[in-house]
Motif scaffolding. Sequence first.
Motif, PDB file in Angstrom:
ATOM      1  N   LYS A  22     -20.271 -34.951  -5.066  1.00 37.18           N
ATOM      2  CA  LYS A  22     -19.305 -34.393  -6.015  1.00 37.18           C
ATOM      3  C   LYS A  22     -18.264 -35.435  -6.410  1.00 37.18           C
ATOM      4  O   LYS A  22     -17.834 -35.486  -7.569  1.00 37.18           O
ATOM      5  CB  LYS A  22     -18.613 -33.174  -5.397  1.00 37.18           C
ATOM      6  CG  LYS A  22     -17.731 -32.422  -6.383  1.00 37.18           C
ATOM      7  CD  LYS A  22     -17.212 -31.132  -5.776  1.00 37.18           C
ATOM      8  CE  LYS A  22     -16.369 -30.366  -6.797  1.00 37.18           C
ATOM      9  NZ  LYS A  22     -15.854 -29.089  -6.235  1.00 37.18           N
ATOM     10  N   LYS A  23     -17.864 -36.276  -5.457  1.00 41.91           N
ATOM     11  CA  LYS A  23     -16.888 -37.320  -5.765  1.00 41.91           C
ATOM     12  C   LYS A  23     -17.435 -38.311  -6.776  1.00 41.91           C
ATOM     13  O   LYS A  23     -16.726 -38.753  -7.686  1.00 41.91           O
ATOM     14  CB  LYS A  23     -16.470 -38.040  -4.479  1.00 41.91           C
ATOM     15  CG  LYS A  23     -15.573 -37.205  -3.570  1.00 41.91           C
ATOM     16  CD  LYS A  23     -15.225 -37.969  -2.308  1.00 41.91           C
ATOM     17  CE  LYS A  23     -14.336 -37.133  -1.380  1.00 41.91           C
ATOM     18  NZ  LYS A  23     -14.030 -37.853  -0.123  1.00 41.91           N
ATOM     19  N   GLU A  26     -17.452 -36.568 -10.147  1.00 42.03           N
ATOM     20  CA  GLU A  26     -16.111 -36.456 -10.720  1.00 42.03           C
ATOM     21  C   GLU A  26     -15.560 -37.813 -11.151  1.00 42.03           C
ATOM     22  O   GLU A  26     -14.821 -37.908 -12.139  1.00 42.03           O
ATOM     23  CB  GLU A  26     -15.166 -35.805  -9.703  1.00 42.03           C
ATOM     24  CG  GLU A  26     -15.415 -34.308  -9.506  1.00 42.03           C
ATOM     25  CD  GLU A  26     -15.308 -33.519 -10.797  1.00 42.03           C
ATOM     26  OE1 GLU A  26     -14.458 -33.873 -11.644  1.00 42.03           O
ATOM     27  OE2 GLU A  26     -16.072 -32.563 -10.967  1.00 42.03           O
ATOM     28  N   HIS A  29     -16.990 -38.339 -14.474  1.00 39.22           N
ATOM     29  CA  HIS A  29     -16.285 -37.483 -15.431  1.00 39.22           C
ATOM     30  C   HIS A  29     -14.950 -38.122 -15.843  1.00 39.22           C
ATOM     31  O   HIS A  29     -14.601 -38.155 -17.028  1.00 39.22           O
ATOM     32  CB  HIS A  29     -16.023 -36.105 -14.822  1.00 39.22           C
ATOM     33  CG  HIS A  29     -17.175 -35.161 -14.937  1.00 39.22           C
ATOM     34  ND1 HIS A  29     -17.593 -34.633 -16.129  1.00 39.22           N
ATOM     35  CD2 HIS A  29     -17.996 -34.634 -13.986  1.00 39.22           C
ATOM     36  CE1 HIS A  29     -18.621 -33.827 -15.926  1.00 39.22           C
ATOM     37  NE2 HIS A  29     -18.889 -33.814 -14.633  1.00 39.22           N
ATOM     38  N   THR A  30     -14.220 -38.615 -14.861  1.00 36.78           N
ATOM     39  CA  THR A  30     -12.924 -39.239 -15.131  1.00 36.78           C
ATOM     40  C   THR A  30     -13.084 -40.480 -15.993  1.00 36.78           C
ATOM     41  O   THR A  30     -12.339 -40.692 -16.954  1.00 36.78           O
ATOM     42  CB  THR A  30     -12.220 -39.606 -13.811  1.00 36.78           C
ATOM     43  OG1 THR A  30     -12.035 -38.413 -13.028  1.00 36.78           O
ATOM     44  CG2 THR A  30     -10.869 -40.247 -14.079  1.00 36.78           C
ATOM     45  N   GLY A 130     -17.819 -31.798 -18.965  1.00 35.54           N
ATOM     46  CA  GLY A 130     -16.462 -31.858 -18.432  1.00 35.54           C
ATOM     47  C   GLY A 130     -15.506 -31.039 -19.273  1.00 35.54           C
ATOM     48  O   GLY A 130     -14.530 -30.470 -18.764  1.00 35.54           O
ATOM     49  N   CYS A 133     -16.880 -27.108 -18.965  1.00 32.58           N
ATOM     50  CA  CYS A 133     -16.855 -26.595 -17.584  1.00 32.58           C
ATOM     51  C   CYS A 133     -15.710 -27.256 -16.823  1.00 32.58           C
ATOM     52  O   CYS A 133     -15.948 -28.069 -15.913  1.00 32.58           O
ATOM     53  CB  CYS A 133     -18.185 -26.871 -16.883  1.00 32.58           C
ATOM     54  SG  CYS A 133     -19.637 -26.227 -17.725  1.00 32.58           S
ATOM     55  N   PRO A 134     -14.473 -26.958 -17.174  1.00 29.78           N
ATOM     56  CA  PRO A 134     -13.332 -27.615 -16.527  1.00 29.78           C
ATOM     57  C   PRO A 134     -13.228 -27.250 -15.050  1.00 29.78           C
ATOM     58  O   PRO A 134     -13.785 -26.248 -14.599  1.00 29.78           O
ATOM     59  CB  PRO A 134     -12.134 -27.085 -17.309  1.00 29.78           C
ATOM     60  CG  PRO A 134     -12.597 -25.772 -17.857  1.00 29.78           C
ATOM     61  CD  PRO A 134     -14.050 -25.949 -18.163  1.00 29.78           C
ATOM     62  N   LYS A 135     -12.516 -28.080 -14.319  1.00 29.53           N
ATOM     63  CA  LYS A 135     -12.285 -27.792 -12.900  1.00 29.53           C
ATOM     64  C   LYS A 135     -11.574 -26.454 -12.750  1.00 29.53           C
ATOM     65  O   LYS A 135     -10.665 -26.129 -13.516  1.00 29.53           O
ATOM     66  CB  LYS A 135     -11.432 -28.896 -12.274  1.00 29.53           C
ATOM     67  CG  LYS A 135     -12.171 -30.184 -12.004  1.00 29.53           C
ATOM     68  CD  LYS A 135     -11.264 -31.159 -11.266  1.00 29.53           C
ATOM     69  CE  LYS A 135     -11.989 -32.429 -10.903  1.00 29.53           C
ATOM     70  NZ  LYS A 135     -11.118 -33.361 -10.158  1.00 29.53           N
ATOM     71  N   GLY A 136     -11.976 -25.710 -11.736  1.00 28.28           N
ATOM     72  CA  GLY A 136     -11.359 -24.423 -11.474  1.00 28.28           C
ATOM     73  C   GLY A 136     -11.999 -23.269 -12.214  1.00 28.28           C
ATOM     74  O   GLY A 136     -11.708 -22.105 -11.921  1.00 28.28           O
ATOM     75  N   GLU A 140     -17.654 -24.540 -12.813  1.00 25.15           N
ATOM     76  CA  GLU A 140     -17.323 -25.880 -12.333  1.00 25.15           C
ATOM     77  C   GLU A 140     -18.523 -26.594 -11.715  1.00 25.15           C
ATOM     78  O   GLU A 140     -18.676 -27.811 -11.839  1.00 25.15           O
ATOM     79  CB  GLU A 140     -16.191 -25.804 -11.305  1.00 25.15           C
ATOM     80  CG  GLU A 140     -15.759 -27.162 -10.777  1.00 25.15           C
ATOM     81  CD  GLU A 140     -14.617 -27.062  -9.772  1.00 25.15           C
ATOM     82  OE1 GLU A 140     -14.240 -28.094  -9.201  1.00 25.15           O
ATOM     83  OE2 GLU A 140     -14.101 -25.935  -9.560  1.00 25.15           O
ATOM     84  N   ARG A 143     -20.723 -29.178 -13.553  1.00 29.49           N
ATOM     85  CA  ARG A 143     -20.266 -30.547 -13.800  1.00 29.49           C
ATOM     86  C   ARG A 143     -21.165 -31.574 -13.112  1.00 29.49           C
ATOM     87  O   ARG A 143     -21.232 -32.734 -13.520  1.00 29.49           O
ATOM     88  CB  ARG A 143     -18.816 -30.709 -13.317  1.00 29.49           C
ATOM     89  CG  ARG A 143     -17.825 -29.868 -14.115  1.00 29.49           C
ATOM     90  CD  ARG A 143     -16.457 -29.818 -13.430  1.00 29.49           C
ATOM     91  NE  ARG A 143     -15.796 -31.105 -13.402  1.00 29.49           N
ATOM     92  CZ  ARG A 143     -15.011 -31.571 -14.376  1.00 29.49           C
ATOM     93  NH1 ARG A 143     -14.802 -30.840 -15.456  1.00 29.49           N
ATOM     94  NH2 ARG A 143     -14.433 -32.751 -14.274  1.00 29.49           N
TER      95      ARG A 143
END
Length: 217
Positions: A22-23, A26, A29-30, A130, A133-136, A140, A143
């Motif tokens: 997941k890291k 993400e 994504h960032t 991203g 399907c935003p975080k939270g 999610e 992603r």
Amino acid sequence: MRGTGLHSNTPQQRTLRGDPVKKISEAIHTFARERWWALLVMLIITIIFLKGIMDPLEAEIMKYSGGEGVLDLFFFRHDRPYTATEAREILTSYGHEGRTAYTRALICADFIWPLLPTSVLVLIISLTYGYICPKGSRWEGARLINLIPFAATVSDYAENTAILAALSGFSADAAPSWWLAYAGAMTMLKSSLIIMIVATAGIGLSLSAIKAVISRR
């Protein structure tokens, strides 16, 4: 000691062991969100590499094979995987010069090429999913889809390695190498994944456009 061993297998700790995936997702994504221009750069590089290097190499090999082309694209030309016998017949039709050209293409170009479209698709999927399907959100988990293109890359490299292995000891009189059967399976897997990934990117682009329109109302 026994109690400690039991605690090491708790669901929470098993979840933590999955966090690196997941890291990575993400982090991509960032990167895609903060450096959106990287998609344009990679798209330009991919097109230049395709038109300037891959297409001429494909044309050269098609000249030797009488129009059949490379094994890598057999699935898209015939809508089915090739058999080991068919692969041997195609490689035989190349002749020594054609097989030499194919080997050179695999080593010099086709071990770089998979990274380029993969980068483009990863960035497109990261930007679109991203956004939708935003975080939270309840979606999610979707992603993680941005990691799927790497599966096609791995199968592509496995396919290239198998074809190279078959070419290195190729003999038109010998029975079809098991490397060719393995290459055929990898070609089918790669091609199927590419179709799925491109469709996923297309869905992401469509849903992002719909969300953008709705959010402006």
